[in-house]
Design a protein around this motif. Structure first.
Motif, mmCIF file in Angstrom:
data_model
loop_
_atom_site.group_PDB
_atom_site.id
_atom_site.type_symbol
_atom_site.label_atom_id
_atom_site.label_comp_id
_atom_site.label_asym_id
_atom_site.label_seq_id
_atom_site.Cartn_x
_atom_site.Cartn_y
_atom_site.Cartn_z
ATOM 1 N N UNK A 24 0.890 -1.447 -0.454
ATOM 2 C CA UNK A 24 -0.131 0.113 0.133
ATOM 3 C C UNK A 24 0.464 1.158 0.436
ATOM 4 N N UNK A 25 0.909 2.422 -1.397
ATOM 5 C CA UNK A 25 2.166 3.638 -1.438
ATOM 6 C C UNK A 25 1.167 4.298 -0.881
ATOM 7 N N UNK A 26 1.092 4.275 0.408
ATOM 8 C CA UNK A 26 0.417 5.844 0.826
ATOM 9 C C UNK A 26 1.091 6.593 1.349
ATOM 10 N N UNK A 27 1.882 6.642 1.489
ATOM 11 C CA UNK A 27 3.546 8.003 2.134
ATOM 12 C C UNK A 27 2.751 9.253 1.636
ATOM 13 N N UNK A 28 2.607 9.879 2.231
ATOM 14 C CA UNK A 28 2.635 11.750 1.113
ATOM 15 C C UNK A 28 2.825 12.667 2.383
ATOM 16 N N UNK A 54 -2.495 2.155 -4.436
ATOM 17 C CA UNK A 54 -1.867 3.197 -4.335
ATOM 18 C C UNK A 54 -3.508 4.263 -3.612
ATOM 19 N N UNK A 55 -2.713 5.039 -2.529
ATOM 20 C CA UNK A 55 -3.381 5.939 -1.862
ATOM 21 C C UNK A 55 -3.348 7.737 -3.213
ATOM 22 N N UNK A 56 -4.655 7.386 -3.777
ATOM 23 C CA UNK A 56 -4.449 8.412 -4.712
ATOM 24 C C UNK A 56 -5.054 10.069 -3.658
ATOM 25 N N UNK A 57 -5.814 10.760 -4.997
ATOM 26 C CA UNK A 57 -5.915 11.847 -4.029
ATOM 27 C C UNK A 57 -7.579 12.356 -4.895
ATOM 28 N N UNK A 58 -8.470 12.731 -4.413
ATOM 29 C CA UNK A 58 -9.205 13.123 -5.895
ATOM 30 C C UNK A 58 -8.801 14.651 -6.607
#
Length: 257
Positions: free
Chosen positions: A94-98, A145-149
């Motif tokens: 899970x690619x969460x870091x941001x 991936x933790x994407x975004x609006x």
């Protein structure tokens, strides 16, 4: 009869969640652990990471922590090799870091641009590239991936972040195109506005809070726990034929003008 509940179980699987010593990453890790996964927490601060691991263990979850910076190739390579040697092959990433750095685009410095892109886009690529090599050999894997609006829309003062998250959307699709043949599913979750450490200041700003409530059909902020259902769908066998997709969990924002 089909055992629907077993489709969502993650027993015996190793899940690495980047940026998971706090915030959404911590909540997502807890969701994976509750479904039976052995969770590998990650962060740059060893002490904060250690506290998070202790918290998980006290709750009865199977968890461990590896501190490394996702923007540094040598740290990624060393950490992933250690994880797979000491814990086991990584089944779920899970690619969460941001990070977020707010400024009007004409005032964005080179340093801000480089930092945001390096963490939110390049770092996610570097970690995934390293982990995916093992997944390809094993012919099995889940990358989320933790994407975004802002993978779809822009807002003032968020240009570098939107550029990075838009890039993540296209990177995710490209990975799906290349790796689906190896039984690797690459998908994303697009959170709306959730109250976390990163958004706390926005929630405490009356003008922004009023704007958000009026802009969101659900008329409220999201609770981080409401991301867990989409995560388990994409991380488990229930999502084996879902690939190259972003599931937006946003209270209806993208559906409304």
């Amino acid at each position: 009869m089909m055992d629907v509940h077993s489709l969502f179980r993650l027993d015996g699987r190793v899940a690495l969640v980047t940026g998971s010593s706090q915030g959404l990453g911590k909540m997502l890790s807890r969701g994976l652990a509750s479904a039976g996964a052995r969770v590998v927490l990650n962060g740059r601060d060893p002490k904060k990471l250690e506290r998070a691991v202790e918290e998980f263990l006290s709750e009865g979850y199977d968890a461990c922590g590896y501190a490394f910076d996702i923007t540094k190739r040598h740290e990624i390579d060393t950490a992933v090799e250690r994880i797979e040697s000491e814990i086991g092959p990584i089944d779920i990433l899970v690619n969460n870091a941001g990070i977020q750095r707010r400024a009007p685009l004409h005032e964005v410095t080179d340093e801000i641009w480089d930092e945001v892109l390096a963490t939110n886009l390049t770092g996610a690529f570097l970690v995934t590239r390293k982990v995916a090599r093992g997944m390809i050999q094993r012919q099995r894997g889940k990358v989320i991936f933790i994407c975004s609006l802002m993978s779809e829309l822009g807002r003032p003062t968020t240009g570098p972040y939107a550029a990075a998250k838009g890039g993540v959307r296209m990177l995710m699709g490209s990975m799906c195109v290349e790796w689906a043949q190896y039984n690797i599913q690459v998908n994303g979750i697009g959170p709306g506005y959730f109250i976390t450490e990163m958004t706390k200041s926005l929630a405490e700003d009356p003008s922004f809070n009023d704007w958000l409530i009026n802009r969101t059909p659900a008329r409220r902020w999201g609770d981080p726990k409401e991301l867990v259902g989409a995560l388990l769908l994409l991380a488990s066998d229930a999502g084996n034929f879902i690939n190259g997709q972003i599931i937006y969990v946003d209270g209806g924002i993208l559906a409304a003008l």
